[in-house]
Design a protein around this motif. Structure first.
Motif, PDB file in Angstrom:
ATOM      1  N   ILE B   9     -53.478  57.883 -85.998  1.00 28.19           N
ATOM      2  CA  ILE B   9     -52.496  56.925 -86.490  1.00 28.19           C
ATOM      3  C   ILE B   9     -51.470  57.670 -87.313  1.00 28.19           C
ATOM      4  O   ILE B   9     -51.671  58.798 -87.716  1.00 28.19           O
ATOM      5  CB  ILE B   9     -53.144  55.791 -87.314  1.00 28.19           C
ATOM      6  CG1 ILE B   9     -53.959  56.386 -88.452  1.00 28.19           C
ATOM      7  CG2 ILE B   9     -53.982  54.908 -86.438  1.00 28.19           C
ATOM      8  CD1 ILE B   9     -54.436  55.346 -89.421  1.00 28.19           C
ATOM      9  N   LEU B 111     -55.381  46.831 -75.969  1.00 27.03           N
ATOM     10  CA  LEU B 111     -56.169  47.996 -76.365  1.00 27.03           C
ATOM     11  C   LEU B 111     -57.326  48.318 -75.418  1.00 27.03           C
ATOM     12  O   LEU B 111     -57.645  49.485 -75.215  1.00 27.03           O
ATOM     13  CB  LEU B 111     -56.698  47.803 -77.793  1.00 27.03           C
ATOM     14  CG  LEU B 111     -55.596  47.629 -78.841  1.00 27.03           C
ATOM     15  CD1 LEU B 111     -56.171  47.161 -80.165  1.00 27.03           C
ATOM     16  CD2 LEU B 111     -54.826  48.914 -79.048  1.00 27.03           C
ATOM     17  N   ASN B 128     -51.313  51.864 -71.199  1.00 25.93           N
ATOM     18  CA  ASN B 128     -50.784  51.003 -72.255  1.00 25.93           C
ATOM     19  C   ASN B 128     -50.496  49.636 -71.646  1.00 25.93           C
ATOM     20  O   ASN B 128     -50.745  49.413 -70.458  1.00 25.93           O
ATOM     21  CB  ASN B 128     -49.525  51.630 -72.868  1.00 25.93           C
ATOM     22  CG  ASN B 128     -48.490  51.963 -71.814  1.00 25.93           C
ATOM     23  OD1 ASN B 128     -48.168  51.122 -70.973  1.00 25.93           O
ATOM     24  ND2 ASN B 128     -47.987  53.196 -71.828  1.00 25.93           N
ATOM     25  N   GLY B 463     -42.758  55.410 -87.648  1.00 24.28           N
ATOM     26  CA  GLY B 463     -44.125  55.118 -87.263  1.00 24.28           C
ATOM     27  C   GLY B 463     -44.636  55.913 -86.078  1.00 24.28           C
ATOM     28  O   GLY B 463     -45.232  55.374 -85.156  1.00 24.28           O
ATOM     29  N   GLN B 464     -44.394  57.189 -86.074  1.00 24.07           N
ATOM     30  CA  GLN B 464     -44.903  57.998 -84.971  1.00 24.07           C
ATOM     31  C   GLN B 464     -46.412  58.109 -85.078  1.00 24.07           C
ATOM     32  O   GLN B 464     -46.953  58.231 -86.155  1.00 24.07           O
ATOM     33  CB  GLN B 464     -44.282  59.383 -85.011  1.00 24.07           C
ATOM     34  CG  GLN B 464     -42.821  59.325 -84.620  1.00 24.07           C
ATOM     35  CD  GLN B 464     -42.108  60.625 -84.844  1.00 24.07           C
ATOM     36  OE1 GLN B 464     -42.656  61.543 -85.437  1.00 24.07           O
ATOM     37  NE2 GLN B 464     -40.884  60.687 -84.369  1.00 24.07           N
ATOM     38  N   ALA B 465     -47.083  58.084 -83.939  1.00 20.67           N
ATOM     39  CA  ALA B 465     -48.538  58.068 -83.976  1.00 20.67           C
ATOM     40  C   ALA B 465     -49.143  58.991 -82.935  1.00 20.67           C
ATOM     41  O   ALA B 465     -49.714  58.550 -81.965  1.00 20.67           O
ATOM     42  CB  ALA B 465     -49.033  56.653 -83.753  1.00 20.67           C
ATOM     43  N   ASN B 485     -49.154  60.495 -77.734  1.00 17.71           N
ATOM     44  CA  ASN B 485     -49.022  59.226 -78.438  1.00 17.71           C
ATOM     45  C   ASN B 485     -50.234  58.369 -78.174  1.00 17.71           C
ATOM     46  O   ASN B 485     -50.798  58.400 -77.089  1.00 17.71           O
ATOM     47  CB  ASN B 485     -47.768  58.480 -77.984  1.00 17.71           C
ATOM     48  CG  ASN B 485     -46.525  59.209 -78.407  1.00 17.71           C
ATOM     49  OD1 ASN B 485     -46.491  59.807 -79.473  1.00 17.71           O
ATOM     50  ND2 ASN B 485     -45.530  59.199 -77.555  1.00 17.71           N
ATOM     51  N   LEU B 486     -50.603  57.621 -79.161  1.00 22.93           N
ATOM     52  CA  LEU B 486     -51.782  56.774 -79.018  1.00 22.93           C
ATOM     53  C   LEU B 486     -51.475  55.605 -78.094  1.00 22.93           C
ATOM     54  O   LEU B 486     -50.592  54.822 -78.347  1.00 22.93           O
ATOM     55  CB  LEU B 486     -52.201  56.246 -80.395  1.00 22.93           C
ATOM     56  CG  LEU B 486     -53.488  55.450 -80.458  1.00 22.93           C
ATOM     57  CD1 LEU B 486     -54.671  56.317 -80.089  1.00 22.93           C
ATOM     58  CD2 LEU B 486     -53.675  54.875 -81.826  1.00 22.93           C
TER      59      LEU B 486
END
Lengths: 147, 487
Positions: B9, B111, B128, B463-465, B485-486
C-alpha cells in the motif's frame, strides 16, 4: 443540484481532511452548487458525480511543493496508478470506471483541486497552519470554477 | 538473516507492508504484515465526550464506518446500562445488513474476482476490475455499482449520511422509518437477494467449475487449522449484529462461548518488537508463536471464521448455500484460506435476505426508538464487521467523558493467521536469492482473502501503491526488487 463540490479525505488525519474542512465551510457559503462530504469513500463517488454538469473535487495532494499550494488538475492530466487503495479504486481509477460504465452521465466539466499538505500521520481534526491559511484561497478557487 | 519486503500500500498509508524473513538456508522462516498503529487513535479519543464516539469512530476510515458506528453505539449501550428498544434493535440491524451487502459486493468484484475471473496467472495489468468487466460484461459492472449504491442508500435513509451515519444513540436510534422508506428498502433488499444469487452462480461457474481453482483452494499453502470465532444467536447460527461470541476448535466443536463484556477473560494480546500491531490469541490456550493446531491460541475471524464458528444461517437461501459449501469442501470446519471468498458470498446472500426480512417486519415502522439511559460507567460493544469481530471498550466518567478507550479491530484479530498465510504462500516460491515471479500473486491472494483493512489509512493523492518485493542478502544488501501496482 446540477453542480457539486465534493471533498475527499480523512477528517481525523490532520491535513488529509482539508477537502472535508473546506466542504463543511462551503455548505453555508456557496449557492447553486451542492457541497458533498465524501470522506474517504472510493467508488461511491460515482453516485455523486453522475448526471452533474460541473463537479469540483477537493483532495489532499503531495507533490513536494510548499504546504498550502493549490494544484488544479484536470482529469486528462492524471497519470497516477489506478489501484492505489487496499479497498477498491483510487480517484483516477474511479473516474475511469465511470467513463467506462456511464459515458453519457459523466460531468462535462470535472476539475480536481489538490491542496499540498504537510501532516497526514497525526490523529488530529485540525489542519496545520500553512494548510489552514490556504482555505480562503481554496474557497475563491472553487467559486471561480462555477462562474 | 535475509529480509524480503513487500509494500502493498502507499507510503501515505503508514506502516502497511509485508516483510518476509529467510533463514540462513535461504528458505522462508516467517512473514509479517505490518499494520498501522491504532493506539494513537485511542489516545485521541480519551477525554472526549462519550456520546460523540459513534460519529468519531466512523470517521476512522471509509471502508467500515458503519461497523465502527455500530460497535461504538453498542459500547455506549453497555456503558450507560441501557437496552435499546425492540424497534431500535431491528433498525440498527437493518442498517447493518445494508452495510454488509455493500462491503461484501465491493470485495468480491474488485478484490477477489480479479484473481478468479481473470485468473491468478493473468498479467497484473489485467487482474483488476477492468479485466473482470471485460470477462463478465459492462452490464454486470453497472449491477455491481447499483447494488453497492443500494447498500449505501439504506445507510443514508436511516443514518442521514451514507459514509458516516448519525444514527446510533445509547439506548436506541435517532430516526425511525416511514412506510415510503420501508418500501424503498424492501425493494432494494429484494434486488440485492437476486444479485447475491447471481454472484454465487458466477462463483459456481467460474471457480467451482474449474478443477484447477478447486485444487488451489484445497492446496496446502492455503490451509490453516486454527480456532474460529464469530457472533452467534441462541441457536448458534450466524448473527452479524448481536449475540454471544462463539469459538470452535479444529474439529468444529465448541471451545467456548462468552459475552462481549467478558472478552478480556478470553482474548489476550501478544506484542512483537517489529510491528505496531498486537497479536490477539485465546487466553486459555496461550500464545505459541505463529503456529496453528489445537495447542496454539491463534483464531480466525471474518466470513469463514464466522461460518465455521456457527451451525448455520437463519435465512433460507443462505442456509442452503452454507450447507452446500461444507458438503463441497469436505465438511466442517473448512480450513482453506481461499474459502473466505465463498463464505463472504454466503454472507452477502444472508445480509440481503435479512434486509428483506427486517424491512417486512410488522414492527419496523413503530415509534419506540429510544430508552432512557442510566449512569455512565464501563461498557464493551461487539459487532461482526465485514472483515471480522470488532470490539469497542470504553470507560466513561461521571461527566460523560472518556477515561479509557480500547479497540480490537478485525484485522488485529486476524493478524496472526494473515501473517501465517503470507508465510505459507511464500514458501516454495523463494529459494535462496531466487524469487519466483508467482510470489506476488500467491502472497496477494493469501492476505486478500481476509479482506484486511488498514483502518486509519489516509487518502491523499497521488496515492501510488506499488507492490514491492525486496530481497536482501545476509548483510542487508539489496539483491533484487520486483515492483508492480497493486491490482
Amino acid at each position: 443540484m446540477i453542480n457539486a463540490v465534493i471533498g475527499i479525505g480523512n477528517l481525523l488525519r490532520a491535513d488529509d481532511g482539508v477537502g472535508i474542512h473546506v466542504v463543511q465551510r462551503l455548505e453555508d457559503e456557496i449557492t447553486g452548487c451542492e457541497a458533498v462530504d465524501m470522506a474517504t469513500a472510493g467508488i461511491d463517488l460515482l453516485g455523486h458525480i453522475r448526471g452533474r454538469e460541473k463537479v469540483v473535487i477537493v483532495d489532499a495532494i503531495i507533490t513536494g511543493s510548499e504546504p498550502g499550494t493549490i494544484h488544479r488538475v484536470s482529469t486528462h492530466e492524471m497519470r497516477s496508478p489506478i489501484f492505489a487503495k487496499t479497498h477498491g479504486l483510487n480517484l483516477h481509477g474511479t473516474l475511469m470506471l465511470g467513463q467506462l460504465l456511464y459515458p453519457d452521465e459523466m460531468p462535462k466539466k470535472l476539475v480536481i483541486l489538490g491542496v499540498e499538505i504537510q501532516d497526514i500521520t497525526s490523529f488530529s481534526d485540525k489542519l496545520t497552519s500553512n494548510v489552514q491559511r490556504a482555505i480562503p484561497r481554496l474557497i475563491e478557487a472553487i467559486k471561480k470554477e462555477f462562474i | 538473516m535475509k529480509t524480503i519486503t513487500i509494500d502493498p500500500i502507499t507510503r501515505l498509508e503508514g506502516h502497511g507492508k509485508i516483510v518476509i524473513f529467510l533463514n540462513d538456508g535461504g528458505e522462508v522462516e516467517n512473514a509479517y504484515l505490518q499494520v498501522p498503529e491504532l493506539r494513537g487513535f485511542e489516545r485521541f479519543c480519551e477525554g472526549r465526550r462519550a456520546e460523540d464516539m459513534p460519529i468519531l469512530t466512523a470517521r476512522i476510515c471509509g471502508v467500515c464506518p458503519v461497523a465502527h458506528h455500530m460497535a461504538s453505539t453498542k459500547a455506549l449501550d453497555a456503558a450507560y446500562g441501557v437496552e435499546p428498544t425492540p424497534t431500535a434493535k431491528k433498525l440498527r440491524e437493518l442498517m447493518y445488513s445494508g452495510y454488509t451487502v455493500y462491503d461484501h459486493i465491493l470485495h468480491f468484484y474488485f478484490l477477489a474476482a480479479p484473481d478468479f475471473v481473470v485468473g491468478p496467472d493473468a498479467p497484473p495489468a489485467e487482474r483488476n476490475i477492468f479485466g473482470v468487466l471485460k470477462k463478465v460484461g459492462l452490464d454486470v459492472g453497472r449491477e455491481v455499482i447499483k447494488h453497492r449504491a443500494y447498500g449505501q442508500k439504506i445507510t443514508e435513509i436511516l443514518g442521514g449520511k451514507a459514509t458516516h451515519p448519525t444514527f446510533g444513540l445509547p439506548g436506541g436510534v435517532s430516526k425511525g422509518l416511514n412506510e415510503e422508506e420501508r418500501l424503498e428498502i424492501e425493494e432494494m433488499g429484494r434486488s440485492s437477494v437476486e444479485f447475491a444469487q447471481f454472484t454465487l452462480d458466477l462463483f459456481n461457474k467460474v471457480v467451482l467449475g474449474n478443477q484447477d481453482y478447486v485444487d488451489l483452494i484445497l492446496s496446502d499453502p492455503y490451509q490453516l487449522r486454527t480456532y474460529n470465532m464469530g457472533l452467534v444467536d441462541d441457536d448458534n447460527r450466524v448473527d452479524l449484529y448481536d449475540g454471544d461470541i462463539r469459538v470452535t476448535d479444529q474439529g468444529g466443536k465448541e471451545f467456548t462461548k462468552f459475552q462481549a463484556g467478558d472478552y478480556l477473560d478470553h482474548i489476550s494480546e501478544h506484542v512483537e518488537p517489529w510491528t505496531y500491531s498486537k497479536f490477539t490469541y485465546l487466553k486459555k490456550i496461550g500464545w505459541k508463536g505463529l503456529s496453528d493446531g489445537p495447542d496454539s491460541g491463534v483464531y480466525r475471524v471474518g466470513p469463514l471464521g464466522r461460518l465455521n464458528a456457527a451451525e448455520g444461517m437463519t435465512t433460507p437461501l443462505a442456509d442452503q448455500e452454507y450447507q452446500r459449501m461444507y458438503e463441497t469442501l469436505g465438511g466442517k470446519p473448512i480450513n482453506s484460506t481461499l474459502a473466505f471468498h465463498w463464505a463472504r458470498l454466503v454472507e452477502l446472500l444472508f445480509a440481503a435476505e435479512r434486509v428483506v426480512e427486517l424491512a417486512t417486519d410488522p414492527g419496523i415502522t413503530d415509534g419506540d426508538l429510544r430508552n432512557p439511559v442510566g449512569e455512565p460507567g464501563e461498557g464493551v460493544g461487539v459487532i461482526e464487521a465485514a472483515r471480522g469481530t470488532l470490539f469497542h471498550h470504553y470507560k466513561v466518567d461521571e461527566e460523560g467523558l472518556l477515561e479509557k478507550v480500547n479497540l480490537i479491530v478485525a484485522t488485529t484479530n486476524n493478524y496472526a493467521p494473515i501473517c501465517m498465510s503470507i508465510r505459507d504462500a511464500a514458501k516454495g516460491l523463494i529459494k535462496g536469492d531466487e524469487v519466483s515471479e508467482g510470489l506476488l500473486n500467491m502472497v496477494e491472494m493469501g492476505f486478500r482473502a481476509y479482506d484486511p483493512c488498514f483502518a486509519c489509512a489516509t487518502h491523499s493523492l497521488p496515492g501510488q501503491a506499488p507492490l514491492k518485493v525486496e530481497v536482501y542478502d545476509h548483510e542487508r544488501r539489496l539483491k533484487r526488487r520486483i515492483e508492480r501496482n497493486l491490482g
